[in-house]
Design a protein around this motif. Structure first.
Motif, mmCIF file in Angstrom:
data_model
loop_
_atom_site.group_PDB
_atom_site.id
_atom_site.type_symbol
_atom_site.label_atom_id
_atom_site.label_comp_id
_atom_site.label_asym_id
_atom_site.label_seq_id
_atom_site.Cartn_x
_atom_site.Cartn_y
_atom_site.Cartn_z
ATOM 1 N N ASN A 43 18.399 -54.951 -62.284
ATOM 2 C CA ASN A 43 17.647 -55.665 -61.237
ATOM 3 C C ASN A 43 16.614 -54.719 -60.657
ATOM 4 O O ASN A 43 16.887 -53.556 -60.399
ATOM 5 N N ASN A 44 15.428 -55.234 -60.426
ATOM 6 C CA ASN A 44 14.289 -54.414 -60.053
ATOM 7 C C ASN A 44 13.723 -54.824 -58.698
ATOM 8 O O ASN A 44 13.562 -56.006 -58.430
ATOM 9 N N VAL A 45 13.430 -53.833 -57.852
ATOM 10 C CA VAL A 45 12.751 -54.073 -56.579
ATOM 11 C C VAL A 45 11.527 -53.154 -56.546
ATOM 12 O O VAL A 45 11.655 -51.941 -56.683
ATOM 13 N N ASP A 46 10.352 -53.738 -56.395
ATOM 14 C CA ASP A 46 9.124 -52.953 -56.292
ATOM 15 C C ASP A 46 8.994 -52.394 -54.880
ATOM 16 O O ASP A 46 9.228 -53.104 -53.899
ATOM 17 N N VAL A 47 8.622 -51.110 -54.778
ATOM 18 C CA VAL A 47 8.504 -50.474 -53.475
ATOM 19 C C VAL A 47 7.630 -49.222 -53.588
ATOM 20 O O VAL A 47 7.661 -48.525 -54.602
#
Length: 164
Positions: free
Chosen positions: A69-73
């Motif tokens: 799972n990927n979260v852009d930040v």
């Protein structure tokens, strides 16, 4: 700020997690970070990991999805947020699920792993957090991984609205 983060990431990468003690319900198993990385990258689970997940009534694909799972930040912004009061409000609950063996310095260890994970590609995946965790061993409550990941994702999506 970027220079400090670069030095910190170099320091953190020298000592990174090698073993994950993965807990599902009453079951506990030591799994190498390398095995989890292989599962995340290729979908291949080692024989021992497959056996453990079967006992825990979990599918390797379910764990793989959580690991990827990927979260852009933005890493600089993330560092600023995690060093604020609001950051401790997310780091402490996550530290109950992903923590050091002694359960000490969880906040600092998580902060380092999160920022280091975001530095190279401006996003965070759970497998990167495990790979960048600054202790040899890391304990993970597998039953609560999805919940914690959703908390991190929700927090980071609401951060731009928080006053600092």
């Amino acid at each position: 700020m970027l220079a400090i983060m670069g030095i910190a990431s170099t320091k953190l990468s020298c000592q990174a997690a090698e073993t994950v003690v993965l807990k599902y319900s009453i079951l506990r198993e030591s799994v190498s970070v390398e095995e989890l990385s292989r599962l995340a990258d290729t979908g291949e689970a080692s024989r021992s990991l497959k056996s453990y997940l079967k006992l825990a009534n979990k599918e390797p694909e379910e764990l793989r999805a959580l690991l990827n799972n990927n979260v852009d930040v933005d890493p600089v912004f993330l560092s600023q947020v995690l060093n604020s009061f609001a950051g401790s409000m997310v780091l402490d609950p996550v530290g109950e699920v992903i923590h050091t063996p002694s359960k000490r310095a969880n906040r600092e260890s998580l902060r380092g792993a999160l920022v280091t994970s975001a530095l190279s590609d401006k996003n965070i995946r759970l497998i990167e957090i495990l790979e960048n965790y600054p202790t040899e061993e890391i304990h993970v409550d597998g039953d609560r991984l999805a919940e914690i990941y959703q908390n991190i994702e929700g927090f980071l999506s609401n951060v731009p609205r928080l006053p600092f």
